[in-house]
Design a protein around this motif. Structure first.
Motif, PDB file in Angstrom:
ATOM      1  N   ASN A 118      -2.146 -10.589 -16.439  1.00 17.60           N
ATOM      2  CA  ASN A 118      -0.877 -10.355 -16.148  1.00 17.60           C
ATOM      3  C   ASN A 118       0.172 -11.057 -17.421  1.00 17.60           C
ATOM      4  O   ASN A 118       1.336 -11.179 -17.137  1.00 17.60           O
ATOM      5  CB  ASN A 118      -0.648 -11.173 -14.783  1.00 17.60           C
ATOM      6  CG  ASN A 118      -1.303 -10.331 -13.913  1.00 17.60           C
ATOM      7  OD1 ASN A 118      -1.108  -9.264 -13.672  1.00 17.60           O
ATOM      8  ND2 ASN A 118      -2.372 -10.730 -12.906  1.00 17.60           N
TER       9      ASN A 118
ATOM     10  N   ALA B  74      -8.190   0.102  -8.548  1.00 17.99           N
ATOM     11  CA  ALA B  74      -6.823  -0.170  -8.675  1.00 17.99           C
ATOM     12  C   ALA B  74      -6.347  -0.239 -10.170  1.00 17.99           C
ATOM     13  O   ALA B  74      -5.385   0.531 -10.381  1.00 17.99           O
ATOM     14  CB  ALA B  74      -6.435  -1.549  -8.237  1.00 17.99           C
ATOM     15  N   VAL B  79      -4.870   3.221  -4.852  1.00 14.16           N
ATOM     16  CA  VAL B  79      -4.715   2.018  -4.022  1.00 14.16           C
ATOM     17  C   VAL B  79      -5.881   1.906  -3.007  1.00 14.16           C
ATOM     18  O   VAL B  79      -6.079   2.878  -2.352  1.00 14.16           O
ATOM     19  CB  VAL B  79      -3.528   2.681  -3.148  1.00 14.16           C
ATOM     20  CG1 VAL B  79      -2.988   1.498  -1.866  1.00 14.16           C
ATOM     21  CG2 VAL B  79      -2.246   2.805  -3.790  1.00 14.16           C
ATOM     22  N   GLN B 105      -4.311 -10.060  -9.725  1.00 19.82           N
ATOM     23  CA  GLN B 105      -2.854  -9.238  -9.062  1.00 19.82           C
ATOM     24  C   GLN B 105      -3.429  -7.973  -8.964  1.00 19.82           C
ATOM     25  O   GLN B 105      -2.536  -6.933  -9.452  1.00 19.82           O
ATOM     26  CB  GLN B 105      -1.713  -9.471  -9.918  1.00 19.82           C
ATOM     27  CG  GLN B 105      -1.035 -10.869  -9.419  1.00 19.82           C
ATOM     28  CD  GLN B 105      -0.525 -11.047  -7.932  1.00 19.82           C
ATOM     29  OE1 GLN B 105       0.219 -10.355  -7.408  1.00 19.82           O
ATOM     30  NE2 GLN B 105      -1.576 -11.974  -7.187  1.00 19.82           N
ATOM     31  N   ALA B 106      -4.546  -7.571  -8.719  1.00 21.09           N
ATOM     32  CA  ALA B 106      -4.861  -6.220  -8.679  1.00 21.09           C
ATOM     33  C   ALA B 106      -4.338  -5.666  -7.193  1.00 21.09           C
ATOM     34  O   ALA B 106      -4.223  -6.095  -6.282  1.00 21.09           O
ATOM     35  CB  ALA B 106      -6.314  -6.223  -8.387  1.00 21.09           C
ATOM     36  N   ASN B 107      -4.150  -4.170  -7.294  1.00 21.74           N
ATOM     37  CA  ASN B 107      -3.509  -3.542  -6.286  1.00 21.74           C
ATOM     38  C   ASN B 107      -4.772  -3.111  -4.924  1.00 21.74           C
ATOM     39  O   ASN B 107      -4.745  -1.995  -4.848  1.00 21.74           O
ATOM     40  CB  ASN B 107      -2.673  -2.390  -6.617  1.00 21.74           C
ATOM     41  CG  ASN B 107      -1.878  -1.859  -5.599  1.00 21.74           C
ATOM     42  OD1 ASN B 107      -1.215  -2.378  -4.620  1.00 21.74           O
ATOM     43  ND2 ASN B 107      -1.563  -0.602  -5.603  1.00 21.74           N
ATOM     44  N   LYS B 109      -6.401  -3.669  -1.135  1.00 17.61           N
ATOM     45  CA  LYS B 109      -5.982  -3.993   0.202  1.00 17.61           C
ATOM     46  C   LYS B 109      -7.322  -4.445   0.918  1.00 17.61           C
ATOM     47  O   LYS B 109      -8.066  -3.684   1.198  1.00 17.61           O
ATOM     48  CB  LYS B 109      -5.084  -2.979   0.910  1.00 17.61           C
ATOM     49  CG  LYS B 109      -4.283  -2.417   0.188  1.00 17.61           C
ATOM     50  CD  LYS B 109      -3.071  -3.207  -0.583  1.00 17.61           C
ATOM     51  CE  LYS B 109      -2.192  -2.258  -1.384  1.00 17.61           C
ATOM     52  NZ  LYS B 109      -1.274  -3.259  -2.116  1.00 17.61           N
ATOM     53  N   ASP B 163       3.129  -3.312  -4.309  1.00 12.85           N
ATOM     54  CA  ASP B 163       2.022  -3.228  -5.604  1.00 12.85           C
ATOM     55  C   ASP B 163       1.345  -4.787  -5.336  1.00 12.85           C
ATOM     56  O   ASP B 163       2.135  -5.644  -5.834  1.00 12.85           O
ATOM     57  CB  ASP B 163       2.625  -2.803  -6.753  1.00 12.85           C
ATOM     58  CG  ASP B 163       1.898  -2.984  -7.819  1.00 12.85           C
ATOM     59  OD1 ASP B 163       0.436  -2.848  -7.584  1.00 12.85           O
ATOM     60  OD2 ASP B 163       2.407  -2.829  -9.148  1.00 12.85           O
ATOM     61  N   GLY B 164      -0.016  -4.903  -5.168  1.00  9.18           N
ATOM     62  CA  GLY B 164      -0.346  -6.334  -5.100  1.00  9.18           C
ATOM     63  C   GLY B 164      -1.618  -6.564  -4.152  1.00  9.18           C
ATOM     64  O   GLY B 164      -1.604  -5.736  -3.272  1.00  9.18           O
ATOM     65  N   PRO B 165      -2.071  -7.608  -4.129  1.00 12.13           N
ATOM     66  CA  PRO B 165      -3.061  -7.790  -3.355  1.00 12.13           C
ATOM     67  C   PRO B 165      -2.705  -8.149  -1.953  1.00 12.13           C
ATOM     68  O   PRO B 165      -1.862  -9.119  -1.779  1.00 12.13           O
ATOM     69  CB  PRO B 165      -4.087  -8.932  -3.782  1.00 12.13           C
ATOM     70  CG  PRO B 165      -3.094  -9.660  -5.000  1.00 12.13           C
ATOM     71  CD  PRO B 165      -1.750  -8.554  -5.204  1.00 12.13           C
TER      72      PRO B 165
END
Lengths: 282, 317
Positions: A118, B74, B79, B105-107, B109, B163-165
């Protein structure tokens, strides 16, 4: 389509000569930033440098101006401690300014001891704890398989790192799903932090292990650029994941560092640094 | 509202809302994929697999790999809904959740199925009463604990949209559909006041919300007006709602989770530093003995009766 591959030269010898020059620059720069930061992992930086240079300056397609370009080839440094070499490579490839390398491990620098995707363009996933790169690489290769996309995924693991079980979970999945877009390069320098791999928990026969998991396996001198390039450039099609066991020398290129476990995270003094730079220029 | 223990009809398994929503999202968006650890059955993802066979990735019994593969998917633009029994998804793969998902900060879930003590008699290895504490401390991952089918659907949709974990705790325990206004909406980070009241507040999430409402009804008969706040969003958490609850002077928290590090701790962190008030934290004290889920909840006082008694105690009545 952006300029996607930095390859220079037509013949293998020309391509290799170009890569070799980049590798020399990366080695010197990696050693300098470790010397200046007074910390780092120079032994493993130097063993992986030739493979990194072959990937970034011949094999891979990417665009430093668009680091998350969907069609890029992906690279994951699973041995995330080799950031001296990784950051030097990414800076040389144009992902961030080379001057920034002087901030390596300085307070609040984005150039942490282990890479952060990031903050640093060109990093795909945050590594550091060992055994994390392979599952992520497998996930990327599955995404490519679902999309019938032609990008490739490369990963460097250390050899000692293969003692982590998560690698073998991922290796099993890759073999089962025939993830042909996946290329693993094992940086086989035969040394881990404190001792030889075979004196710690032996990995041999490593080739048989990967074959048994459904991979194609080749063994190569990991510092022989002319041997590495045809294995990495996709010119040999595979229908299974490819494991390249790159036999390397920890501390490669610096006589007093070579094959010594103590240089895993040793830092040269001024005199040693001067001698090392002379050897790398020779 | 009668207790879930006695009212067997009209109870819902939130996994059904989860998979129904995921199938609907999957039909509309090709990026949606599901990753499982041989848990197609326990995650109820058979329907998703039949509809989108290429998008159901079963990595086998290999949770560390499962979470890393989710992060890789991701990276490739998917997703990834990664589903497994919450105890293994979080505990076995905690470092993958930390490094590959939250820190990266991987997308991704993460869907922790059958959380809490749903697996009852199978014992503490299969209970997941630490998951919220573990993930909440990471800060960089959204943590959601839905209370009923409607809220489960909202959580899944909100997770897919951002967008994010995200970590979503999905119980298999039967829960009633909570009473809601027709125009009810769900926002990550916002608590939901299900019942107004000024004498004290009961803050609950997940399977405990229906019990909190039942306790408030009991208290109302006695003339005690208890506010009930649904704390689905554990991270980020609604500080304003917590501080407003503290203004009543007494807070009971109740969660199907350890008393260490979960909802009670999160509320205490905020209340103690800003608006100290009397508090009682209801949850599990540690590893649980043998018993059904319902038995274990009663054993630890996670009942409407004990919630009401706890607030009464704080009020000195």
């Amino acid at each position: 389509m952006p300029e996607s591959r930095p390859r220079r030269g037509q013949t293998l010898a020309e391509r290799a000569a170009f890569v070799r020059e980049q590798a020399r620059w990366i080695r010197k720069r990696a050693l300098r930033i470790v010397f200046e930061a007074r910390q780092g992992h120079p032994g493993g930086d130097l063993s992986a440098t030739d493979v990194l240079a072959a990937l970034y300056f011949d094999a891979m397609r990417y665009d430093p101006a668009d680091p998350r370009w969907q069609a890029r080839d992906r690279f994951i440094l699973s041995k995330g401690h080799a950031t001296g070499a990784l950051y030097s490579t990414l800076a040389l490839a144009g992902f961030f300014p080379q001057e920034e390398l002087t901030t390596y491990m300085q307070p609040l620098s984005r150039l942490n001891g282990h890479p952060n995707r990031n903050k640093i363009p060109g990093v795909e996933t945050n590594t550091g704890p060992l055994g994390h790169g392979m599952p992520v690489a497998v996930g990327i290769a599955i995404a490519a398989q679902i999309d019938k996309a032609d990008y490739r995924t490369f990963i460097i693991t250390g050899d000692g790192e293969l003692q982590e079980g998560s690698n073998w979970e991922a290796a099993m999945t890759a073999g089962h799903r025939k993830l042909a877009s996946l290329t693993l390069i094992v940086d086989r320098n035969r040394l881990q932090q404190g001792a030889g791999t075979e004196d710690t928990v032996g990995l041999d026969p490593l080739d048989d292990k990967f074959r048994a998991f459904g991979w194609d396996v080749v063994e190569v001198d990991g510092h022989d650029i002319e041997a590495l390039l045809p294995l990495l450039d996709g010119s040999t099609p595979h229908d299974r994941p490819l494991c390249i066991i790159a036999n390397t020398v920890k501390g490669k290129g610096i006589s007093f560092m070579e094959n010594k476990a103590s240089w895993h995270h040793g830092v040269p003094n001024a005199e040693q640094y001067e001698q090392a730079m002379k050897e790398l220029d020779a | 509202m009668s207790s879930p223990a006695t009212q067997k009809s009209g109870l819902f398994d939130c996994r059904d809302a989860y998979v129904k929503t995921l199938e609907a999202l999957g039909a509309a968006d090709e990026r949606i994929v599901a990753v499982v650890n041989d848990s197609v059955g326990s995650s109820k993802l058979g329907g998703f697999r039949d509809k989108f066979p290429e998008r159901l990735i079963n990595v086998g019994i290999a949770e560390q790999n499962m979470v890393g593969v989710g992060a890789g998917l991701a990276n490739g633009g998917k997703v990834a809904f990664v589903s497994g029994a919450s105890c293994f998804l979080t505990g076995r793969s905690l470092e993958q959740v930390k490094a590959d998902v939250a820190y990266s900060q991987a997308n991704v879930k993460l869907c922790g199925i059958s959380s809490g003590v749903a697996y009852g008699e199978l014992g503490p290895t299969h209970h997941s009463i630490e998951d919220v504490a573990w993930l909440r401390t990471m800060g960089d991952i959204t943590v959601l604990v839905p209370a009923d089918p409607w809220e489960t659907e909202q959580c899944i949709r909100a997770a897919a949209e951002m967008d994010g974990p995200v970590f979503i705790r999905i119980s298999r325990m039967g829960v009633p559909a909570l009473p809601r206004a027709a125009d009810a909406s769900f926002t990550i980070g916002k608590a939901d006041i299900l019942r107004e009241g000024g004498d004290g507040a009961i803050l609950a999430n997940g399977t405990m919300v229906c019990r909190a409402l039942e306790a408030a009804e009991t208290l109302a008969v006695e003339g005690i007006s208890a506010r009930v706040v649904n704390m689905c969003s554990m991270s980020p958490i609604d500080e304003d709602a917590i501080l407003a609850a503290a203004q009543t002077g007494a807070i009971v928290t109740v969660e199907e989770h350890s008393v260490r590090g979960g909802l009670g701790s999160a509320v205490a962190e905020i209340v103690s530093q800003n608006a100290p008030c009397r508090m009682k934290i209801l949850g599990f004290a540690g590893f649980q003995p043998t018993g059904s889920a319902e038995f274990l909840m009663e054993h630890s006082g996670l009942t409407a009766t004990n919630i009401a008694a706890s607030l009464r105690g704080l009020l000195g009545r």
